[in-house]
Design an enzyme around this catalytic site. Structure first.
Site, PDB file in Angstrom:
ATOM      1  CE1 TYR A   1      -3.820   2.359   0.776  1.00 39.71           C
ATOM      2  CE2 TYR A   1      -2.407   3.227   2.513  1.00 39.71           C
ATOM      3  CZ  TYR A   1      -3.537   3.331   1.736  1.00 39.71           C
ATOM      4  OH  TYR A   1      -4.375   4.399   1.895  1.00 39.71           O
TER       5      TYR A   1
ATOM      6  CE  LYS B   1      -3.449   5.285  -1.354  1.00 37.91           C
ATOM      7  NZ  LYS B   1      -4.535   5.861  -2.187  1.00 37.91           N
TER       8      LYS B   1
END
Lengths: 246, 240
Positions: B153, B157
Site C-alpha cells: 500500500y 501510494k
C-alpha cells in the site's frame, strides 16, 4: 559455493553485477527474457518478467536452484516521452517488470526461506529527482523504493537485510535508448563501477546506496528542494525529448 | 472550492471509490451544487442506497484497471460529458500483512487499485479534462513514505506521489494535477485491511473533516499536500 540470483542479468547494470559476482567466485542464476553471453558457473533462467503467468511459474523453477545467498532485483524497462503518447499496455508491462514482479519474487523468496542473505532492490535516482518525460517509470521506481524501505524491518526479522539502490544515468544501451538527443554518454557512470558500489553496499547491509558523488548531490538537492529539482528535470529531459520510446 | 466555477452551469465531477470513506464524504459535499458521477466497486443497486439523490453511478472495480476505465468512460458518455471540471481519483485498498506473507494476488490488487488504475484513468480522462479546463486530483496517503505493516500500500501510494509530481510538470498549462495525502481517517479501511489501530483510532479524523480539508486544498491548487495528524489537530478539527 554461494549462489546469487540476479534479475535482468543479460545486459546493462545486471550484466555488470553478474560479471562481478562470477569474478568473486559466486555461482549466479540470471533471470532474463533474452539470454546474454554464457559463462561458467552461470545459469540462465528464461522468463518474461512482464508476464504474470510466467512470473507465477518462476518461484517453483527458482526453488530447484535454491538456496540463494543474495538476490538482486535489477530488471527494469523504461518508457520515455509524453505520458499520453505511450500506449497503456506498455505501461502495464513496465509496471509489472519494475514494481510488481520484484515485490512478488522477494516476498516469495523470503517466505519460503529460499533466500538466506541480503536483498538489493534497484530503483533509480529519479526517486529523489522526479522524472517528467517518464512519469510511469518514475512511479514504478518510487513504488519499488518505498517497498524496499517498508520491508526492511520485517525482512530483517527473518534474517534478510534490504538495500535500496538508486543509480543515476549509466553508460548502457538502455540509457542510450531513452536519453534526450545530444545527451553526453561520457558523463554517465560505467555500469561495472556502479555494480561494484551497489554490491558492496548490499553486502554491508546498508539501507540506501546512490553510486557517484554527482548523483548523491542530485539526490540531496532533490530531497531539499523537490519543486526546483522537478522543474530542472523538466528542462533537462522532458523539453528535450524529441520522440516517444517504449 | 475546486468544484465551483465562474460559469453558470454546475461543475461536472468524477469521484472514484465513492461508496464509502473519504470518497463518499466528498460526494456528499459536492452533490448539492455540482453534477457528480460516482465510481465504485459495489453493484449499482447497493451504491444508490448510500449515495445522495441525483448522483450518477457507474460500477468500476479498480482491481481491473482496464475494465474500470472502459466502464467510467461509458458512464461519462452516457451523461454526455465531453468535458470534466474535476476528477478525484480516490479508490484505494490495502492489507495489513507481514510483507513476506503477502500473496501475488494481494500485491497485484493493491498496485492495480491504488496506482495503475489512476495511471490508466489519468490517460483516459486527459481529453475531457483539457476540454473542461479541469483538474486531476489523486488521493494518496501519509503512508507514501513507507509503512512496514502495509508495504505494498505504501509502495503504491509512493508511486502515485511520484506520478502526480512528474505529471503535473508535464501537463503544466494544460491540466492541473494534484496529489493529496490524508492522514489516518475513520474510513473503515483499517478494519477492512485486517488492522486494529486500537485506542489511537479515537484520534482519527472523521471522513467529513477530511473531505472538507481535501476540498480546501484542491482550491489552493498546490501540487503536493499532506494532511497530517498535526495539520488537522492544529486546526482544532481532530477527534470526534
Amino acid at each position: 559455493m554461494r549462489t546469487a540470483l540476479v534479475t535482468g542479468g543479460s545486459a546493462g547494470l545486471g550484466r555488470a553485477m553478474v560479471e562481478r559476482l562470477l569474478a568473486r567466485g559466486w555461482r549466479v542464476v540470471s533471470v532474463d527474457r533474452d539470454e546474454g553471453p554464457r559463462e561458467p558457473n552461470m545459469e540462465h533462467v528464461a522468463c518474461d518478467l512482464s508476464d504474470r503467468s510466467e512470473v507465477d511459474a518462476l518461484p517453483a523453477r527458482l526453488g530447484a536452484l535454491a538456496p540463494f545467498h543474495l538476490a538482486v532485483f535489477n530488471a527494469g524497462v523504461s518508457a520515455t516521452g509524453r505520458f499520453e503518447a505511450i500506449p497503456l499496455d506498455a505501461y502495464r508491462r513496465l509496471m509489472t517488470v519494475n514494481a510488481e514482479t520484484p515485490m512478488i519474487l522477494a516476498a516469495e523468496l523470503v517466505r519460503s526461506g529460499h533466500l538466506a542473505g541480503p536483498i538489493c532492490f534497484v530503483s533509480s535516482l529519479s526517486h529523489f529527482t522526479g522524472y517528467p518525460g517518464a512519469v510511469v517509470y518514475a512511479a514504478s521506481k518510487d513504488a519499488l523504493a518505498i517497498y524496499a524501505r517498508s520491508v526492511r524491518k520485517p525482512f530483517a526479522r527473518r534474517g534478510v537485510s534490504v538495500t535500496l539502490a538508486c543509480p543515476g544515468p549509466l553508460r548502457t544501451a538502455h540509457a542510450e535508448r531513452h536519453a534526450p538527443p545530444g545527451a553526453d554518454a561520457a558523463r554517465r557512470m560505467a555500469p561495472d563501477i556502479a555494480a561494484r558500489i551497489i554490491l558492496d553496499a548490499t553486502f554491508a547491509g546498508r539501507r540506501l546506496v546512490v553510486p557517484g558523488r554527482t548523483n548523491r548531490l542530485a539526490a540531496i538537492a532533490g530531497a531539499l528542494l523537490p519543486g526546483a529539482m522537478m522543474r530542472q528535470m523538466r528542462r533537462l529531459i522532458f523539453e528535450r525529448l524529441d520522440r516517444d520510446v517504449w | 472550492m475546486g468544484a465551483e466555477r465562474n460559469s453558470s452551469r454546475p461543475a461536472r465531477i468524477l469521484i472514484t471509490g465513492a461508496t464509502s470513506g473519504i470518497g463518499l464524504a466528498l460526494v456528499r459535499r459536492h452533490a448539492p451544487k455540482a453534477r457528480v458521477l460516482a465510481g465504485g466497486r459495489r453493484a449499482a443497486a447497493d451504491a444508490h442506497g448510500v449515495l445522495p439523490d441525483g448522483v450518477s453511478y457507474v460500477q468500476a472495480d479498480q482491481r481491473e484497471p482496464e475494465r474500470a476505465v472502459a466502464a467510467i468512460l461509458g458512464g461519462l458518455d452516457e451523461l454526455g460529458w465531453d468535458g470534466l471540471d474535476l476528477a478525484i481519483l480516490n479508490a484505494g485498498i490495502g492489507h495489513a500483512v507481514d510483507p513476506a506473507e503477502e500473496t501475488p494476488s494481494m500485491l497485484r490488487d493493491v498496485l492495480d487499485t491504488n496506482l495503475f488504475a489512476a495511471i490508466a484513468l489519468a490517460q483516459a480522462l486527459l481529453a475531457r479534462l483539457e476540454a473542461g479546463q479541469g483538474r486531476l486530483v489523486l488521493i494518496g496517503s501519509t503512508a507514501h513514505k513507507g509503512a512496514p505493516g502495509f508495504a505494498s500500500y505504501a509502495a503504491a501510494k509512493a508511486g502515485l506521489h511520484g506520478f502526480a509530481r512528474a505529471l503535473s510538470e508535464e501537463w503544466k498549462g494544460r491540466v492541473a494535477v494534484q496529489v493529496i495525502h490524508p492522514g489516518p481517517t475513520d474510513t473503515g479501511m483499517h478494519a477492512r485491511a485486517g488492522h486494529d489501530p486500537g485506542r489511537v483510532a479515537r484520534l482519527f479524523a472523521r471522513t467529513e473533516t477530511m473531505a472538507r480539508l481535501i476540498d480546501r486544498l484542491i482550491a489552493g491548487g498546490r501540487t503536493v499536500e499532506t494532511i497530517s495528524f498535526a495539520r488537522f489537530l492544529g486546526r482544532g478539527q481532530g477527534g470526534r
